[in-house]
Design an enzyme around this catalytic site. Sequence first.
Site, short mmCIF file in Angstrom:
data_model
loop_
_atom_site.label_atom_id
_atom_site.label_comp_id
_atom_site.label_asym_id
_atom_site.label_seq_id
_atom_site.Cartn_x
_atom_site.Cartn_y
_atom_site.Cartn_z
N SER A 29 0.83 -1.20 0.00
CA SER A 29 0.00 0.00 0.00
C SER A 29 0.86 1.25 0.00
CB SER A 29 -0.93 0.01 1.22
OG SER A 29 -1.88 -1.02 1.14
N ARG A 52 0.43 9.25 4.92
CA ARG A 52 -0.58 8.71 5.85
C ARG A 52 -1.98 9.19 5.48
NH1 ARG A 52 -0.03 4.33 9.11
NH2 ARG A 52 2.08 4.22 9.93
N HIS A 55 -3.17 7.29 2.49
CA HIS A 55 -3.54 5.94 2.90
C HIS A 55 -4.93 5.93 3.54
CE1 HIS A 55 -3.16 2.27 5.58
NE2 HIS A 55 -2.87 1.79 4.38
#
Length: 223
Positions: A29, A52, A55
């Site tokens: 990922s 982050r 994600h």
Amino acid sequence: MTDVTNDVHGPPTRRYEYVTDGAEIYRRSFATIRAEARLDHLPEDARVVAVRMVHASGDVELTQHIAVHPRLVSAAREALKAGAPVLTDAHMIASGITRARLPRDNEVVCTLRDERVPALAKAWGTTRSAAAVSLWGDRVDGSVVAIGNAPTALFHLLETIADGGPRPAAIVGIPVGFIGSAESKTALAENPFDIPWLVVRGRRGGSALAASAVNALAREEEL
């Protein structure tokens, strides 16, 4: 040790091709994000924060809308390491912050459910989210603020500061919505108080993005 498999049915028949190893999913990922997302316009120490956030959103184009003050990461991390609280406008943000990542078991505060909020909002002619900000009180001084839901909360905070109120060490301002969202983030980015900030320009935002940003700020890491 109890055999938990005795309490559940066996696994279903595998009908789809998909990765089942959690560590591999995690690795791939973040490798995908690094390969596809534009990060070069961001301060180097803020790129892990942006990763982050991507994600959390599943949107590699998000980074094109992220803007970060050059001192945001250092200011937020120094404050958290000193024990500063994290103040949020939504319980979803508070729930999404991983407490184990906070360096000093920092307090995470959301006052939206305080019993005084409805009366304050009515008396002041504003939203409950904005009224709740006033209940942060002196905890604002040196804090890390994360706003991901209500543009009115961000506007209210900036107005309180302009009136001489305490100043946070850093503000993650990512309120979502169609009314006031983009404008509140512009106001934060243009704040005259020299308070470091992070915004997602435009209408994008939300609790998941705000929580992911705080989680990235809470612990230094490479992804």
